[in-house]
Design a protein around this motif. Structure first.
Motif, PDB file in Angstrom:
ATOM      1  N   ALA A 457       0.831  -1.209   0.000  1.00 49.81           N
ATOM      2  CA  ALA A 457       0.000   0.000   0.000  1.00 49.81           C
ATOM      3  C   ALA A 457       0.865   1.258   0.000  1.00 49.81           C
ATOM      4  CB  ALA A 457      -0.919  -0.011   1.215  1.00 49.81           C
ATOM      5  N   GLY A 458       1.877   1.284   0.852  1.00 50.94           N
ATOM      6  CA  GLY A 458       2.774   2.437   0.900  1.00 50.94           C
ATOM      7  C   GLY A 458       3.543   2.573  -0.409  1.00 50.94           C
ATOM      8  N   GLY A 459       3.925   1.423  -0.969  1.00 51.06           N
ATOM      9  CA  GLY A 459       4.640   1.431  -2.250  1.00 51.06           C
ATOM     10  C   GLY A 459       3.783   2.025  -3.359  1.00 51.06           C
ATOM     11  N   LEU A 460       2.493   1.717  -3.315  1.00 44.83           N
ATOM     12  CA  LEU A 460       1.574   2.283  -4.310  1.00 44.83           C
ATOM     13  C   LEU A 460       1.569   3.811  -4.221  1.00 44.83           C
ATOM     14  CD1 LEU A 460      -0.823   2.070  -6.372  1.00 44.83           C
ATOM     15  CD2 LEU A 460      -2.334   1.828  -4.391  1.00 44.83           C
ATOM     16  N   GLY A 461       1.478   4.312  -2.999  1.00 45.65           N
ATOM     17  CA  GLY A 461       1.501   5.769  -2.816  1.00 45.65           C
ATOM     18  C   GLY A 461       2.825   6.358  -3.271  1.00 45.65           C
ATOM     19  N   ALA A 462       3.926   5.681  -2.939  1.00 47.67           N
ATOM     20  CA  ALA A 462       5.252   6.179  -3.315  1.00 47.67           C
ATOM     21  C   ALA A 462       5.376   6.259  -4.843  1.00 47.67           C
ATOM     22  CB  ALA A 462       6.341   5.281  -2.736  1.00 47.67           C
ATOM     23  N   LYS A 463       4.903   5.223  -5.510  1.00 50.81           N
ATOM     24  CA  LYS A 463       5.013   5.205  -6.980  1.00 50.81           C
ATOM     25  C   LYS A 463       4.139   6.303  -7.604  1.00 50.81           C
ATOM     26  CE  LYS A 463       5.914   3.692 -11.165  1.00 50.81           C
ATOM     27  NZ  LYS A 463       7.224   3.808 -11.791  1.00 50.81           N
ATOM     28  N   MET A 464       2.951   6.522  -7.016  1.00 56.27           N
ATOM     29  CA  MET A 464       2.090   7.576  -7.549  1.00 56.27           C
ATOM     30  C   MET A 464       2.755   8.949  -7.389  1.00 56.27           C
ATOM     31  SD  MET A 464      -1.508   5.947  -6.283  1.00 56.27           S
ATOM     32  CE  MET A 464      -2.200   7.511  -5.970  1.00 56.27           C
ATOM     33  N   ALA A 465       3.577   9.073  -6.333  1.00 56.10           N
ATOM     34  CA  ALA A 465       4.250  10.357  -6.099  1.00 56.10           C
ATOM     35  C   ALA A 465       5.430  10.557  -7.040  1.00 56.10           C
ATOM     36  CB  ALA A 465       4.728  10.429  -4.647  1.00 56.10           C
ATOM     37  N   CYS A 466       6.031   9.464  -7.501  1.00 54.76           N
ATOM     38  CA  CYS A 466       7.207   9.623  -8.375  1.00 54.76           C
ATOM     39  C   CYS A 466       7.134   8.594  -9.490  1.00 54.76           C
ATOM     40  CB  CYS A 466       8.500   9.519  -7.586  1.00 54.76           C
ATOM     41  SG  CYS A 466       8.635   8.027  -6.618  1.00 54.76           S
ATOM     42  N   PRO A 467       6.248   8.843 -10.455  1.00 54.81           N
ATOM     43  CA  PRO A 467       6.033   7.866 -11.523  1.00 54.81           C
ATOM     44  C   PRO A 467       7.273   7.596 -12.369  1.00 54.81           C
ATOM     45  CG  PRO A 467       4.634   9.840 -11.809  1.00 54.81           C
ATOM     46  CD  PRO A 467       5.377  10.015 -10.537  1.00 54.81           C
ATOM     47  N   ASP A 468       8.260   8.504 -12.325  1.00 53.93           N
ATOM     48  CA  ASP A 468       9.445   8.297 -13.161  1.00 53.93           C
ATOM     49  C   ASP A 468      10.469   7.348 -12.542  1.00 53.93           C
ATOM     50  OD1 ASP A 468       8.261  10.049 -14.836  1.00 53.93           O
ATOM     51  OD2 ASP A 468       9.407  11.797 -14.136  1.00 53.93           O
ATOM     52  N   ARG A 469      10.268   6.982 -11.293  1.00 54.50           N
ATOM     53  CA  ARG A 469      11.220   6.058 -10.655  1.00 54.50           C
ATOM     54  C   ARG A 469      10.581   4.682 -10.567  1.00 54.50           C
ATOM     55  NH1 ARG A 469      14.392   8.935  -6.086  1.00 54.50           N
ATOM     56  NH2 ARG A 469      13.968  11.137  -6.379  1.00 54.50           N
ATOM     57  N   ASP A 470      11.413   3.636 -10.585  1.00 54.17           N
ATOM     58  CA  ASP A 470      10.872   2.325 -10.246  1.00 54.17           C
ATOM     59  C   ASP A 470      10.778   2.231  -8.734  1.00 54.17           C
ATOM     60  OD1 ASP A 470      10.023   0.631 -12.295  1.00 54.17           O
ATOM     61  OD2 ASP A 470      12.081   0.254 -12.949  1.00 54.17           O
ATOM     62  N   VAL A 471       9.653   1.724  -8.251  1.00 48.12           N
ATOM     63  CA  VAL A 471       9.476   1.496  -6.818  1.00 48.12           C
ATOM     64  C   VAL A 471       9.542  -0.004  -6.575  1.00 48.12           C
ATOM     65  CG1 VAL A 471       7.841   1.634  -4.902  1.00 48.12           C
ATOM     66  CG2 VAL A 471       8.200   3.610  -6.390  1.00 48.12           C
ATOM     67  N   LEU A 472      10.525  -0.409  -5.756  1.00 51.48           N
ATOM     68  CA  LEU A 472      10.737  -1.828  -5.475  1.00 51.48           C
ATOM     69  C   LEU A 472      10.274  -2.107  -4.049  1.00 51.48           C
ATOM     70  CD1 LEU A 472      13.948  -1.070  -7.110  1.00 51.48           C
ATOM     71  CD2 LEU A 472      12.978  -3.268  -7.766  1.00 51.48           C
ATOM     72  N   VAL A 473       9.166  -2.816  -3.939  1.00 44.06           N
ATOM     73  CA  VAL A 473       8.605  -3.128  -2.626  1.00 44.06           C
ATOM     74  C   VAL A 473       9.183  -4.462  -2.173  1.00 44.06           C
ATOM     75  CG1 VAL A 473       6.483  -3.686  -1.383  1.00 44.06           C
ATOM     76  CG2 VAL A 473       6.467  -1.906  -3.152  1.00 44.06           C
ATOM     77  N   LEU A 474       9.849  -4.470  -1.031  1.00 45.63           N
ATOM     78  CA  LEU A 474      10.343  -5.727  -0.472  1.00 45.63           C
ATOM     79  C   LEU A 474       9.397  -6.126   0.657  1.00 45.63           C
ATOM     80  CD1 LEU A 474      12.732  -5.158  -2.262  1.00 45.63           C
ATOM     81  CD2 LEU A 474      14.258  -5.639  -0.372  1.00 45.63           C
ATOM     82  N   VAL A 475       8.805  -7.306   0.536  1.00 45.63           N
ATOM     83  CA  VAL A 475       7.795  -7.678   1.532  1.00 45.63           C
ATOM     84  C   VAL A 475       7.954  -9.143   1.918  1.00 45.63           C
ATOM     85  CG1 VAL A 475       6.036  -8.095  -0.277  1.00 45.63           C
ATOM     86  CG2 VAL A 475       5.300  -7.647   2.054  1.00 45.63           C
ATOM     87  N   GLY A 476       7.878  -9.407   3.225  1.00 44.21           N
ATOM     88  CA  GLY A 476       7.923 -10.778   3.724  1.00 44.21           C
ATOM     89  C   GLY A 476       6.573 -11.458   3.541  1.00 44.21           C
ATOM     90  N   ASP A 477       6.574 -12.790   3.683  1.00 42.24           N
ATOM     91  CA  ASP A 477       5.323 -13.535   3.495  1.00 42.24           C
ATOM     92  C   ASP A 477       4.291 -13.166   4.550  1.00 42.24           C
ATOM     93  OD1 ASP A 477       7.274 -14.876   5.153  1.00 42.24           O
ATOM     94  OD2 ASP A 477       5.928 -16.591   5.266  1.00 42.24           O
ATOM     95  N   GLY A 478       4.755 -12.906   5.785  1.00 42.70           N
ATOM     96  CA  GLY A 478       3.809 -12.544   6.848  1.00 42.70           C
ATOM     97  C   GLY A 478       3.146 -11.209   6.550  1.00 42.70           C
ATOM     98  N   SER A 479       3.950 -10.238   6.154  1.00 41.04           N
ATOM     99  CA  SER A 479       3.412  -8.904   5.876  1.00 41.04           C
ATOM    100  C   SER A 479       2.539  -8.924   4.631  1.00 41.04           C
ATOM    101  CB  SER A 479       4.553  -7.911   5.711  1.00 41.04           C
ATOM    102  OG  SER A 479       5.349  -7.927   6.877  1.00 41.04           O
TER     103      SER A 479
END
Ligand SMILES: Cc1ncc(C[n+]2csc(CCOP(=O)(O)OP(=O)(O)O)c2C)c(N)n1
Ligand SMILES: [Mg+2]
Length: 632
Positions: A457-479
């Protein structure tokens, strides 16, 4: 209000029109303060705010775009992710229905407030008139007729109001804006909107909807405070800067880089402050504290003056008040929030980070640390960098990957300007130590609340804020299991995320913590319950890659370094949200920080493992300081 021109609108229509007319301005740069509104409709907001948003979209879909999310908590995380990337100069509003939709946002509100990130929450509320009481999802609190579930927002928000009557709306909205745009006070703001009031019409003064520009101030440091701080720093032999998120939000990274290069003062970085200096700046000693580098922690142990800039000194930063071990260590604390300046009995400098750094740099004249200290810092930083290189190294390419290698591959395959996003589990600590940050906004780990489920969810917001950058979300199985919901929203909006889903079948982080506390990794693995009644059976047949694919993401399964490398390249080339599923061994951990974190161990126990851990705990506890000293 004689002869003022008015316009007749519902409370909800007035709210949306007001939000669309708010701007922020700092250093002459002006932005629309609300990029849009996330929402999930129910009976508590569909007819009021829903109608107003529809009307606004039909009139002009770009003014205050509406995005349908999947979970109210997640929508708040997306707003936070966006606002953080925008250095708090822009954010989103989030609306929910009454009851569960509203309370789902409470965790998001706490996260925003803890991280000092502005978000505006517009939960629906039960009838002001109470004519239909109790309505669906109404609490009915026996001891007070005016309490609703939305009162749960009060302790986790910086500002709370409820618009019982239309006349109250202007003050509520102006109060909200005042807090949201105040760098010292900002956080979550909740304006509860009773469902009947939302739909009620009123004659509003037209000036309520005039464009308003909210200046984001840069408070100047007081001359006396600068003088006192200068005297302390000028006498320091082994000073250390602790750079927090405030350095980045204030846009003070260049000023910090120059100040430290000139004076030779090394800089340790908190989770929110990572990016304050690029990892290879000569004065950077990387992450500090419980998840810090051996370089930063060795420097911290002997520092005589600690200059905290834009940090709130969380327990992870101070290693639970054990990181700074000189008995006479002094703190100079630069922060816009007075509360943070007095921590550890510091000398307060209440000011904007950039302004304070510039003022201190000038006041310190030609002060510089000695050559021995400079060399020692450089050697420690080099040693840690070698440790990172070793942790990144791939040995046998046909073997499975460990988490440090995954982080290494993501780091080396990403562009300097790409953004890594994470929040909970073992990865935030490993990223803090190991991620080589090359851009001031390249590192986005939510570690104020460390909320499982923030990642996508936070990654989605981050990407919307900076569409020119790749946003790489690192997430564990629990999260991931806690809240992967916004993958569907990313697909809906055509927002491309790269999600690296690290499957280790449970909680590597809390498992390791549990073991260190003598608790045998109890209850931290995702396994079948066996006949003995314990959760120690085979791994569960959960297929999170299939889950991600079912939500509409492009999914790649990778097991080896070569497969993972290809996957990242494909993901970077893709224009759709791509999930890379990789298995890692939860028992292989990142290099040691040689640091501590205070988690109390049972004082009496039937378990030898706990008794042994308690002895170790008491030893560590003895190294804890109070840092109490009388004010100057
Ligand atoms: C909402 C929430 N609940 C509980 C916790 C406590 N907690 C921190 S990390 C963690 C486990 C995370 O598991 P996973 O995402 O698989 O990461 P791993 O530890 O395996 O790296 C838990 C339960 C938390 N941070 N957030
Ligand atoms: Mg896990």
């Amino acid at each position: 209000m004689a002869n003022e021109p008015t316009v007749r609108l519902t409370v909800a229509q007035a709210t949306i029109r007001f939000l669309a007319a708010q701007y922020s301005e700092r250093d002459g740069e002006r932005n629309r303060f609300f990029a849009g509104c996330f929402g999930i409709f129910g009976h508590g907001n569909v007819a009021g705010l829903g109608q107003a948003l529809l009307q606004a979209e039909l009139r002009d879909p770009t003014t205050l775009p509406y995005i349908l999310g999947r979970n109210e908590q997640a929508m708040v995380h997306s707003a936070v992710g966006y606002a953080r990337m925008k250095d708090r100069l822009q954010t989103w509003a989030v609306t929910s229905s009454v009851g569960p939709g509203a309370t789902n946002m409470v965790t998001g509100a706490a996260l925003a407030t803890i991280n000092r990130i502005p978000v505006l929450l517009l939960p629906g509320d039960t009838f002001a008139t109470r004519v239909s009481t109790p309505v669906l999802q109404e609490l009915e609190y026996a001891a007070a007729g005016d309490i609703t579930v939305n009162d749960a927002f009060r302790p986790v928000c910086r500002y709370f109001d409820r618009v019982w009557r239309p006349e109250q709306l202007p003050a509520a909205m102006l109060g909200a804006m005042c807090v949201l745009t105040d760098p010292a006070d900002t956080g979550a703001v909740a304006i509860a909107m009773p469902q009947d009031v939302q739909a009620e019409a009123f004659d509003w003064p037209e000036t309520l909807f005039a464009e308003r520009v909210w200046h984001i101030r840069r408070p100047m440091p007081e001359r006396t405070e600068v003088q006192r701080a200068t005297a302390i720093i000028a006498a320091a032999k082994r000073p250390l800067v602790v750079a927090g998120g405030g350095v980045i939000y204030s846009g003070a990274t260049q000023a910090l880089a120059q100040f430290c290069r000139r004076t030779g003062i090394p800089v340790g970085q908190t989770q929110a402050g990572k990016g304050a200096l690029p990892y290879d700046h000569p004065q950077s000693v990387g992450a500090i504290g419980s998840t810090g580098t051996t370089a930063a922690n060795a420097v911290a142990a002997k520092a005589d003056v600690v200059i905290g800039i834009g940090t709130r000194y969380s327990d992870f930063t101070t290693a639970s008040r054990s990181a700074f071990a000189d008995p006479d260590v002094r703190f100079v604390n630069i922060n816009v929030a007075p509360l943070d300046t007095i921590k550890n009995s510091g000398l307060p400098v209440v000011a904007d980070a950039r302004e304070a750094i510039v003022a201190l740099d000038a006041a310190l004249g030609d002060y510089s640390v000695g050559p021995d200290y400079r060399n020692e810092v450089a050697r420690l930083a080099r040693e840690w960098d070698d440790t990172v290189t070793a942790a990144y190294r791939i040995g046998d390419d046909s073997a499975g990957l460990n988490q440090s290698q995954v982080i290494g591959l993501v780091n080396t395959l990403s562009e300097p300007s790409d953004v890594v996003v994470c929040a909970a589990g073992s990865m935030p600590g490993d990223l803090h130590k190991l991620w080589r940050t090359r851009d001031r906004k390249g590192y986005h780990v939510e570690y104020g609340d460390s909320c499982m489920g923030y990642e996508v969810a936070g990654g989605l917001g981050a990407k919307m804020a900076c569409p020119d950058r790749d946003v790489l979300v690192l997430v564990g199985d629990g999260s991931y299991l806690m809240m992967a919901t916004e993958l569907a929203t990313a697909v809906q909006e055509g927002v491309k995320l790269i999600v690296v889903l690290v499957q280790n079948h449970g909680f590597a982080s809390i498992g390791a913590l549990s073991e260190s506390l003598g608790l045998q990794r109890f209850g931290t693995a995702y396994r079948y319950r066996t006949q003995g009644g314990r959760l120690d059976g085979a791994k569960l047949p959960v297929d999170l890659a299939a889950n991600a694919a079912s939500l509409g993401a492009h999914v790649i399964r990778a097991s080896t370094a070569a497969e993972f490398t290809d996957a990242v390249k494909v993901a970077k080339g893709n224009d759709v949200t791509t999930v890379i599923h990789v298995e890692t061994d939860p028992l292989i951990s990142a290099p040691n920080s040689e640091s501590w974190w205070d988690v109390p161990v049972s004082e009496v126990s039937e378990l030898d493992s706990t008794t042994a851990a308690r002895r170790a705990y008491e030893q560590n506890k003895a190294a804890q300081h109070s840092y109490l000293r009388p004010a100057e």
